[in-house]
Design a protein around this motif. Structure first.
Motif, PDB file in Angstrom:
ATOM      1  N   VAL A  12       0.843  -1.187   0.000  1.00 55.14           N
ATOM      2  CA  VAL A  12       0.000   0.000   0.000  1.00 55.14           C
ATOM      3  C   VAL A  12       0.879   1.238   0.000  1.00 55.14           C
ATOM      4  CG1 VAL A  12      -0.172   0.086   2.523  1.00 55.14           C
ATOM      5  CG2 VAL A  12      -2.010   1.046   1.120  1.00 55.14           C
ATOM      6  N   GLY A  16      -2.191   5.094   3.064  1.00 54.55           N
ATOM      7  CA  GLY A  16      -3.238   4.125   2.813  1.00 54.55           C
ATOM      8  C   GLY A  16      -3.560   3.317   4.053  1.00 54.55           C
ATOM      9  N   LEU A  18      -4.811  -0.743   5.676  1.00 56.92           N
ATOM     10  CA  LEU A  18      -4.985  -2.188   5.568  1.00 56.92           C
ATOM     11  C   LEU A  18      -5.694  -2.684   6.812  1.00 56.92           C
ATOM     12  CD1 LEU A  18      -1.476  -3.376   4.267  1.00 56.92           C
ATOM     13  CD2 LEU A  18      -3.628  -3.456   2.988  1.00 56.92           C
TER      14      LEU A  18
END
Length: 121
Positions: A12, A16, A18
């Protein structure tokens, strides 16, 4: 036998997010706590976040206020929500469970196989 199966790692960009998941299965009598550790290349494995069966949590200073650990006791599953990722979060993330497999046995630490998280700058 007890198994911890992790999922959700990947690549990523910085900023970003996850979400990691870890499901425990097998011979489980009681799970005391579950958590996530990480190990970057050339560094020691470190605690990221941990949650007890009653919901008490603790976090590494580096992720406090940024990552969130949660747990579904009915599914023996722990999650790690990781928004605002930074390149320094890059590591292999390992799931850990402190659990009792039989009422006649003491608790023991079990580990998942690890999932790679890579954050590009």
């Amino acid at each position: 036998q007890v198994q911890l199966v992790e999922s959700g790692g990947g690549l990523v960009q910085a900023g970003g997010s996850l979400r990691l998941s870890c499901a425990a299965s097998g011979r489980i009598f009681r799970i005391n706590a579950m958590g996530w550790y990480r190990q970057a290349p050339g560094k020691q494995r470190e605690l990221v976040a941990r949650i007890t069966s009653t919901g008490s949590t603790n976090y590494a200073d580096s992720v406090k206020g940024r990552f969130t650990i949660s747990r579904d006791n009915a599914k023996n599953t722990v999650y790690l929500q990781m928004p605002s990722l930074k390149p320094e979060d890059t590591a292999v993330y390992y799931c850990n469970a402190d659990l009792v497999s039989s009422r006649w046995l003491p608790s023991y630490d079990y580990w998942g196989q690890g999932t790679q998280v890579t954050v590009s700058s």
